[in-house]
Design an enzyme around this catalytic site. Structure first.
Site, PDB file in Angstrom:
ATOM      1  N   GLU A  33     -13.696  -5.404  -9.273  1.00 15.23           N
ATOM      2  CA  GLU A  33     -13.640  -4.864  -7.921  1.00 15.23           C
ATOM      3  C   GLU A  33     -13.856  -3.362  -7.965  1.00 15.23           C
ATOM      4  O   GLU A  33     -13.397  -2.689  -8.875  1.00 15.23           O
ATOM      5  CB  GLU A  33     -12.269  -5.137  -7.278  1.00 15.23           C
ATOM      6  CG  GLU A  33     -12.030  -6.584  -6.948  1.00 15.23           C
ATOM      7  CD  GLU A  33     -10.813  -6.776  -6.038  1.00 15.23           C
ATOM      8  OE1 GLU A  33     -10.251  -5.782  -5.555  1.00 15.23           O
ATOM      9  OE2 GLU A  33     -10.442  -7.936  -5.815  1.00 15.23           O
ATOM     10  N   HIS A  83     -13.086  -1.793  -0.473  1.00 15.74           N
ATOM     11  CA  HIS A  83     -13.105  -2.374  -1.813  1.00 15.74           C
ATOM     12  C   HIS A  83     -13.963  -3.632  -1.810  1.00 15.74           C
ATOM     13  O   HIS A  83     -14.285  -4.169  -0.758  1.00 15.74           O
ATOM     14  CB  HIS A  83     -11.702  -2.602  -2.371  1.00 15.74           C
ATOM     15  CG  HIS A  83     -10.965  -3.779  -1.815  1.00 15.74           C
ATOM     16  ND1 HIS A  83     -10.406  -3.780  -0.562  1.00 15.74           N
ATOM     17  CD2 HIS A  83     -10.688  -4.986  -2.362  1.00 15.74           C
ATOM     18  CE1 HIS A  83      -9.816  -4.949  -0.359  1.00 15.74           C
ATOM     19  NE2 HIS A  83      -9.971  -5.714  -1.435  1.00 15.74           N
ATOM     20  N   HIS A  85     -15.053  -7.564  -3.152  1.00 14.74           N
ATOM     21  CA  HIS A  85     -14.570  -8.874  -3.573  1.00 14.74           C
ATOM     22  C   HIS A  85     -15.702  -9.573  -4.333  1.00 14.74           C
ATOM     23  O   HIS A  85     -16.556 -10.195  -3.719  1.00 14.74           O
ATOM     24  CB  HIS A  85     -14.156  -9.717  -2.353  1.00 14.74           C
ATOM     25  CG  HIS A  85     -12.783  -9.415  -1.851  1.00 14.74           C
ATOM     26  ND1 HIS A  85     -12.232 -10.036  -0.744  1.00 14.74           N
ATOM     27  CD2 HIS A  85     -11.844  -8.565  -2.304  1.00 14.74           C
ATOM     28  CE1 HIS A  85     -11.003  -9.574  -0.555  1.00 14.74           C
ATOM     29  NE2 HIS A  85     -10.739  -8.673  -1.476  1.00 14.74           N
ATOM     30  N   ASP A  96      -4.105  -7.295  -0.141  1.00 16.53           N
ATOM     31  CA  ASP A  96      -4.867  -6.261   0.565  1.00 16.53           C
ATOM     32  C   ASP A  96      -4.100  -5.782   1.798  1.00 16.53           C
ATOM     33  O   ASP A  96      -4.017  -4.584   2.068  1.00 16.53           O
ATOM     34  CB  ASP A  96      -6.224  -6.809   1.029  1.00 16.53           C
ATOM     35  CG  ASP A  96      -7.148  -7.093  -0.141  1.00 16.53           C
ATOM     36  OD1 ASP A  96      -6.902  -6.541  -1.219  1.00 16.53           O
ATOM     37  OD2 ASP A  96      -8.103  -7.860   0.055  1.00 16.53           O
TER      38      ASP A  96
HETATM   39 ZN   LIG Z   1      -9.115  -7.512  -1.800  1.00 17.75          ZN
END
Ligand SMILES: [Zn+2]
Length: 132
Positions: A33, A83, A85, A96
């Site tokens: 990530e 961010h 995935h 999250d």
């Molecule tokens: Zn996440």
């Protein structure tokens, strides 16, 4: 804290060059990530993102991206976090939402193209995202 009576329609405006930077950063981090801080201005429900900051002391793995929020300087231009995935789901995870920072959380899913990017609020509701 002042609560205004008028309810503004929330939306996220993302500059095209910022989008391109996010997508290439996430591609570079894949299969881990990637995480970045979103910079910009927020006014009347309009969240305008015009820059990115690489967070200090970030740790990332295939299912985890984070950094200690206490290391962040207090900066009003920090609007939230983006961010990736790598798994290909754009839904925010419980983690999250628990680690929500700022006004908006943007998630980019693989394969990291222009249709792979989504904005969420702290309750996990989607916010319309416009590329400008
Ligand atoms: Zn996440």
């Amino acid at each position: 804290m002042i609560f205004k009576k008028k309810k503004f329609e929330r939306k996220v405006l993302l500059k095209k060059d910022v989008l391109d930077s996010i997508l290439s950063y996430c591609q570079m981090k894949h299969p881990n990530e990637g995480i970045l801080i979103l910079k910009g201005k927020s006014k009347d429900g309009e969240i305008k993102i015009d820059g990115l900051v690489i967070p200090p002391f970030s740790e990332t793995g295939p299912t985890f991206a984070g950094f200690p929020h206490s290391f962040l300087p207090f900066d009003m231009s920090y609007l939230g976090i983006v961010h990736s995935h790598p798994s290909g789901s754009a839904e925010p995870s419980v983690t999250d939402l628990h680690n929500f920072f700022g006004l908006v959380s943007i998630i980019v899913k693989s394969p990291y193209d222009d249709d792979s990017i989504f904005a969420w609020d702290s309750s996990g509701n989607s916010i319309p995202l416009l590329i400008i």
